[in-house]
Scaffold this active site. Structure first.
Site, short mmCIF file in Angstrom:
data_model
loop_
_atom_site.label_atom_id
_atom_site.label_comp_id
_atom_site.label_asym_id
_atom_site.label_seq_id
_atom_site.Cartn_x
_atom_site.Cartn_y
_atom_site.Cartn_z
N GLY A 29 78.58 -21.38 70.05
CA GLY A 29 77.72 -22.54 69.78
C GLY A 29 76.90 -23.30 70.95
O GLY A 29 77.73 -23.06 72.06
N SER A 30 75.90 -24.08 70.48
CA SER A 30 75.68 -24.87 71.84
C SER A 30 75.25 -25.75 72.20
O SER A 30 75.72 -25.88 73.45
CB SER A 30 73.47 -24.86 71.42
OG SER A 30 74.12 -25.97 70.43
N ASP A 81 85.52 -26.76 69.67
CA ASP A 81 84.34 -25.50 69.00
C ASP A 81 83.46 -26.90 68.86
O ASP A 81 83.63 -28.11 68.18
CB ASP A 81 85.18 -24.72 67.80
CG ASP A 81 84.15 -23.87 67.67
OD1 ASP A 81 82.84 -24.05 68.18
OD2 ASP A 81 84.47 -22.76 66.57
N GLY A 82 82.31 -26.35 68.23
CA GLY A 82 81.43 -27.10 67.65
C GLY A 82 81.61 -27.13 66.20
O GLY A 82 82.08 -27.02 65.45
N ASP A 84 78.87 -27.62 62.74
CA ASP A 84 77.65 -27.72 61.54
C ASP A 84 77.59 -29.24 60.66
O ASP A 84 76.07 -29.58 60.68
CB ASP A 84 76.90 -27.02 60.40
CG ASP A 84 77.00 -25.43 61.51
OD1 ASP A 84 75.61 -25.37 62.15
OD2 ASP A 84 77.47 -24.13 61.36
N GLY A 96 77.40 -21.82 61.53
CA GLY A 96 75.80 -21.79 61.39
C GLY A 96 75.43 -20.29 62.30
O GLY A 96 74.14 -19.92 62.26
N GLU A 103 86.04 -17.75 64.83
CA GLU A 103 86.73 -19.43 64.46
C GLU A 103 87.49 -20.06 64.14
O GLU A 103 88.54 -20.48 64.24
CB GLU A 103 85.49 -19.96 64.60
CG GLU A 103 84.09 -20.02 65.63
CD GLU A 103 82.88 -20.59 64.82
OE1 GLU A 103 81.47 -20.31 66.20
OE2 GLU A 103 82.48 -20.79 63.75
N LYS A 121 75.53 -34.69 63.12
CA LYS A 121 76.41 -33.43 62.91
C LYS A 121 77.44 -34.73 61.47
O LYS A 121 77.90 -33.72 60.77
CB LYS A 121 77.83 -32.83 63.27
CG LYS A 121 76.73 -32.34 64.36
CD LYS A 121 75.69 -31.06 63.55
CE LYS A 121 74.36 -29.87 65.00
NZ LYS A 121 75.97 -28.76 65.45
O1 LIG Z 1 79.85 -23.01 63.62
C1 LIG Z 1 79.53 -22.64 64.60
C2 LIG Z 1 78.85 -21.11 64.89
O2 LIG Z 1 79.79 -20.32 63.63
C3 LIG Z 1 78.81 -23.37 65.87
O3 LIG Z 1 80.08 -24.45 66.22
C4 LIG Z 1 78.26 -24.84 64.85
O4 LIG Z 1 77.45 -23.77 64.26
C5 LIG Z 1 77.61 -25.61 65.99
O5 LIG Z 1 76.84 -24.88 66.90
P1 LIG Z 1 75.52 -25.97 67.70
O6 LIG Z 1 76.93 -26.69 69.19
O7 LIG Z 1 75.05 -24.77 68.33
O8 LIG Z 1 74.59 -26.95 66.89
#
Ligand SMILES: O=C(CO)[C@H](O)[C@H](O)COP(=O)(O)O
Length: 213
Positions: A29-30, A81-82, A84, A96, A103, A121
């Site tokens: 993710g970003s 990890d990030g 949503d 997302g 993951e 979030k």
């Molecule tokens: O679960 C994920 C990908 O499958 C991401 O961690 C999540 O969507 C958050 O993304 P971002 O850091 O771009 O807001």
């Protein structure tokens, strides 16, 4: 609204959890993209990374960070990890970016899960963000009906194929009082590969920007 500055702060702050010699589990993710950029400065001090997606693998390789296979890497000490959505108990909605299956595997293989998010979030109750579910393509309609029975509105993420060759259904309209129970229940349905609820194995640490929750 999402806050790119906080995402960058969280990605950079997560570096303090990376120990010398580690094999680092890396999400997608970003927000994670900022973490990977920061990890590149440490690449000579770590063994490498286990990646959760083709997208993260491409960035890791571009920056010269060795990408290792989870089967040979063994148990990992750390996964970054990030998410949503994140509730007060560090339970998450993820997927997302459609990378939820790998993951969840890398998170399960790791001793500590550090989740990096911006303040948009944080929620009290999971479910405003639609819950992603990865399904085997032939089970899409079956799973859609099962979701309707449970009060959700399934929306097929048409055109998206996961890194595992499967499809994503996003479930709208759930206010999730007991995410671990819902995760367990959905895990029983044939055709579901992975539910984007990370409640049975929540994060251990959550960084909102550079602030620990
Ligand atoms: O679960 C994920 C990908 O499958 C991401 O961690 C999540 O969507 C958050 O993304 P971002 O850091 O771009 O807001």
């Amino acid at each position: 609204m999402s806050n790119p500055n906080e995402k960058r702060q969280a990605g950079e702050a997560a570096i303090r959890f990376v120990e010398d010699g580690a094999i680092v589990g890396v999400g997608t993710g970003s927000t994670v993209a900022f973490f990977i950029d920061a990890l590149a400065d440490l690449k000579d001090r770590i063994q490498g990374a286990v990646s959760s997606s083709e997208q993260s693998t491409a960035q890791l390789k571009r920056l010269g960070i060795p990408v290792l296979d989870l089967n040979s890497a063994g148990p990992l000490t750390i996964y970054i990890d990030g998410a949503d959505e994140c509730d007060p108990y560090k339970r998450l909605i993820k997927g997302g970016g459609a990378a939820l299956t790998r993951e969840k595997i890398v998170a399960a293989a790791s001793e500590k899960f550090v989740c990096i998010i911006d303040s948009s979030k944080r929620v009290d109750l999971l479910g405003k963000f639609p819950v992603p579910i990865e399904v085997i393509p032939m089970a899409r309609s079956l799973i859609g009906r099962e979701i309707v029975k449970r009060g959700g509105q399934p929306v097929w993420r048409d055109g998206v194929v996961t890194d595992n060759g499967n499809w994503i259904i996003d479930v709208h309209g759930w206010q999730i009082a007991d995410p671990a129970a819902l995760e367990s229940e959905l895990n029983q349905l044939p055709g579901i590969v992975t539910v984007g609820l990370f409640a049975r194995r929540p994060a251990d640490v959550v960084l909102i920007g550079d602030r620990e929750m």
